[in-house]
Design an enzyme around this catalytic site. Structure first.
Site, PDB file in Angstrom:
ATOM      1  N   GLU A  67      10.136  -5.724   3.837  1.00 12.29           N
ATOM      2  CA  GLU A  67      10.360  -7.018   3.206  1.00 12.29           C
ATOM      3  C   GLU A  67       9.976  -6.967   1.726  1.00 12.29           C
ATOM      4  OE1 GLU A  67       8.990  -7.871   7.498  1.00 12.29           O
ATOM      5  OE2 GLU A  67       8.480  -6.484   5.878  1.00 12.29           O
ATOM      6  N   LYS A 125       0.829  -1.203   0.000  1.00 10.06           N
ATOM      7  CA  LYS A 125       0.000   0.000   0.000  1.00 10.06           C
ATOM      8  C   LYS A 125       0.864   1.255   0.000  1.00 10.06           C
ATOM      9  CE  LYS A 125      -3.829   0.153   2.425  1.00 10.06           C
ATOM     10  NZ  LYS A 125      -4.808   0.267   3.532  1.00 10.06           N
ATOM     11  N   HIS A 137      -2.619 -38.821   9.400  1.00 12.91           N
ATOM     12  CA  HIS A 137      -1.396 -39.597   9.643  1.00 12.91           C
ATOM     13  C   HIS A 137      -0.327 -38.732  10.302  1.00 12.91           C
ATOM     14  CE1 HIS A 137      -2.711 -43.147   7.303  1.00 12.91           C
ATOM     15  NE2 HIS A 137      -3.455 -42.235   6.693  1.00 12.91           N
ATOM     16  N   GLU A 155      -4.459 -12.384  13.701  1.00 15.82           N
ATOM     17  CA  GLU A 155      -4.115 -10.968  13.636  1.00 15.82           C
ATOM     18  C   GLU A 155      -5.333 -10.120  13.994  1.00 15.82           C
ATOM     19  OE1 GLU A 155      -0.951  -9.308  10.839  1.00 15.82           O
ATOM     20  OE2 GLU A 155      -2.786  -8.538   9.919  1.00 15.82           O
ATOM     21  N   GLY A 200      -5.357  -5.244   5.271  1.00 17.38           N
ATOM     22  CA  GLY A 200      -4.594  -6.141   4.412  1.00 17.38           C
ATOM     23  C   GLY A 200      -5.124  -7.556   4.375  1.00 17.38           C
ATOM     24  N   ARG A 201      -5.506  -8.088   5.535  1.00 17.00           N
ATOM     25  CA  ARG A 201      -5.962  -9.469   5.588  1.00 17.00           C
ATOM     26  C   ARG A 201      -7.381  -9.633   5.049  1.00 17.00           C
ATOM     27  NH1 ARG A 201      -5.215  -7.178  10.373  1.00 17.00           N
ATOM     28  NH2 ARG A 201      -6.865  -7.043  11.949  1.00 17.00           N
ATOM     29  N   LYS A 209       9.002  -4.750  14.005  1.00 16.03           N
ATOM     30  CA  LYS A 209       9.492  -4.057  12.808  1.00 16.03           C
ATOM     31  C   LYS A 209      10.374  -2.873  13.175  1.00 16.03           C
ATOM     32  CE  LYS A 209       5.650  -5.010   9.608  1.00 16.03           C
ATOM     33  NZ  LYS A 209       4.620  -4.355   8.763  1.00 16.03           N
TER      34      LYS A 209
END
Length: 542
Positions: free
Chosen positions: A213, A207, A385, A354, A268-269, A505
């Site tokens: 990152e 954004k 399994h 979050e 964002g999510r 951060k």
């Protein structure tokens, strides 16, 4: 709010009710109520929910609905759909529902109808996607684009990755889709190792266009592209941006005509159905993407209008509150029995944790009840399994969501019947278990009986749909989005901020120059962090 959650009459009633039902076994509940399996169900937007295998009675559901009413869940739903700034800590509206609103519907933010803006971006995405898919868009050397690499992190990565994998059946197999999120150089190196820069398009999703990152990976992608194509002008043909920062996008070398925007009122999510989903739209085409949006919208409308006792997201959210706060359950297992949904649990981890991983209420007071359970899972039958042993016979109570489809997108022999038999069998086994008497009747030696006994009484939902289509994926995602909102409303937390992401951060930015400095830096961290930095600096040079 003048009262706390624990002060609500419904909460007090639920505490008393829990003491009455906590010792009851699902075997009893089903034996006493033969119609339970047919009655305790709900259906909407193509999804069928069987919640009968819960340690709950009709009275439980009645009290949970009362808790929702006393928590003003209906009022909060209406406020969200109206565009009220319910994200109180950031003074923002919360309008992911506007991202899938059909043309002609109106949703207002600060007096402005935002739906036309949403469709303007969708139309721009569709036009661009069609040019890529048809081969009309060419790279710098004139070659068509064959590879799409999405660079993002968090909501700018998890949603697109999940959606691409979920809808891979509907994707253009002439395109290769890759996703880079981790700042670990290995992620970029492996994603691009076998790609031709002349045929590769990068979608940089940030954004602000400053996310550390994402921009580190974007600069690496830029250098990788130029190492082969040799001309800065190539960047405009091999990079597009999903961002709102036109200045930074332009400085990078991206033509702002190929910048796809979004809005502060979308977290964002919650953004994979907007411009963040550009890679998804390129992969599956605009028509399938719009079908996915229609599935989202169908579940939105169901959540907005259905009474809570028949409201799928409300029921899902309220039962999560029931187990988290009254039974002490700390996790929820999401178990999709469809290989295409292999990334769905990872996507839900951000959406749920979050959102509701909060320890203070909206008015800043410390909660005195658990919030935000841990979500996790893997596709079936692989998980059977792996970790199902703990769910069946371990000491922890783990409510499970089983997700299955009645028709396979890839029918092969009896594979799908075998797959779905496991959905029904696992839910049945968790609920009813196997008594010591039953084990003994099979001829098991006495010393082995305790090891082969299954306690049962382990709760689960079964969510069924016809097929995993784009519409069904949209409805399924919206189901969990609104379940999260239901939980957050009950717990009186803000599901739409994420301040907990920030501190690490900030500290990382302080540490970066200390790791890169040629001279020995003066360190002012705690003794552990100082020692780790010194050790890293020493070993990275050897």
């Amino acid at each position: 709010m003048s009262t706390t959650l624990r002060d609500l009459p419904a909460w007090t009633s639920l505490e008393s009710h829990h003491s009455e039902v906590k010792g009851r076994h699902l075997r009893e509940l089903f034996a006493e109520d033969p119609g339970r399996g047919e009655r305790m169900t709900a259906e909407a937007a193509g999804l069928f929910l069987d919640y009968s295998k819960h340690r709950a009675t009709d009275e439980t559901l009645k009290l949970l609905v009362k808790l929702a009413e006393e928590s003003d869940l209906r009022g909060q739903i209406d406020a969200m759909f109206r565009g009220d700034p319910i994200n109180a800590t950031e003074h923002r509206s919360v309008l992911h529902v506007a991202l899938r609103a059909p043309k002609g519907q109106s949703i207002f933010v600060d007096g402005k109808d935002v739906v036309p803006d949403v469709h303007e971006v969708l139309d721009k995405m569709a036009g661009f996607s069609d040019r890529i898919r048809s081969g009309e868009w060419r790279g710098y050397t004139g070659k068509p684009i064959r590879n799409i690499v999405n660079i993002g992190i968090g909501g700018s990565d998890l949603g697109p990755v999940m959606a691409y994998e979920a809808l891979r059946h509907f994707s253009d197999r002439g395109l290769t889709l890759r996703f880079v999120s981790n700042v670990d150089g290995t992620d970029f190196a492996e994603a691009t190792r076998d790609l031709d820069p002349a045929e590769t398009l990068f979608i940089v999703s940030s954004k602000t266009f400053t996310t550390l990152e994402t921009m580190t990976n974007a600069q690496t992608a830029r250098a990788w592209t130029l190492a082969s194509l040799k001309d800065d002008k190539a960047i405009a043909r091999h990079f597009v941006a999903v961002s709102t920062n036109a200045d930074e996008v332009s400085k990078f070398g991206i033509d702002t005509a190929n910048m796809f925007g979004f809005w502060d009122w979308v977290g964002g999510r919650y953004s994979m159905d907007a411009a963040i989903g550009l890679s998804t739209m390129i992969a599956v085409g605009p028509e399938n993407f719009r079908a996915m949006l229609a599935g989202f919208h169908a579940m939105d409308e169901h959540y907005r209008t259905a009474p809570f006792e028949k409201n799928l997201p409300a029921i899902l959210g309220l039962l999560t509150v029931w187990y988290t706060d009254f039974f002490g359950a700390e996790t929820v297992a999401v178990l999709p029995y469809d290989q295409y949904l292999k990334r769905f649990p990872a996507y839900l981890q951000q959406l749920t944790m979050e959102s509701n991983g909060k320890s203070v209420t909206l008015d800043g007071k410390r909660v005195d009840y658990p919030t935000g359970p841990i979500y996790w899972g893997e596709p079936g039958t692989n998980g059977q399994h792996s970790f199902y042993q703990l769910i069946h016979q371990g000491t922890r109570l783990i409510p499970c969501d089983f997700i299955g489809f009645c028709q396979s997108l890839n029918p092969l022999g009896d594979h799908h019947d075998l797959l779905m038999s496991n959905v029904f069998a696992q839910a049945e086994a968790l609920a009813f278990g196997k008594t010591a008497e039953q084990v003994k009747a099979e001829g098991t030696a006495d010393w082995l009986v305790p090891h082969r006994t299954f306690e049962g009484n382990r709760p689960s939902n079964v969510i069924l749909a016809d097929r995993l289509t784009p519409e069904m994926l949209g409805a399924l995602i919206a189901l969990y989005e609104h379940s999260v909102f239901t939980q957050g409303t009950i717990w009186r937390v803000n599901p739409f901020d994420q301040w907990g992401v920030e501190l690490g951060k900030v500290l990382a930015k302080r540490i970066i120059p200390e790791l890169e400095s040629k001279d020995e830096p003066k360190l002012n961290h705690d003794s552990s962090t100082n020692a780790l930095i010194r050790r890293y600096r020493r070993l990275k040079r050897t």
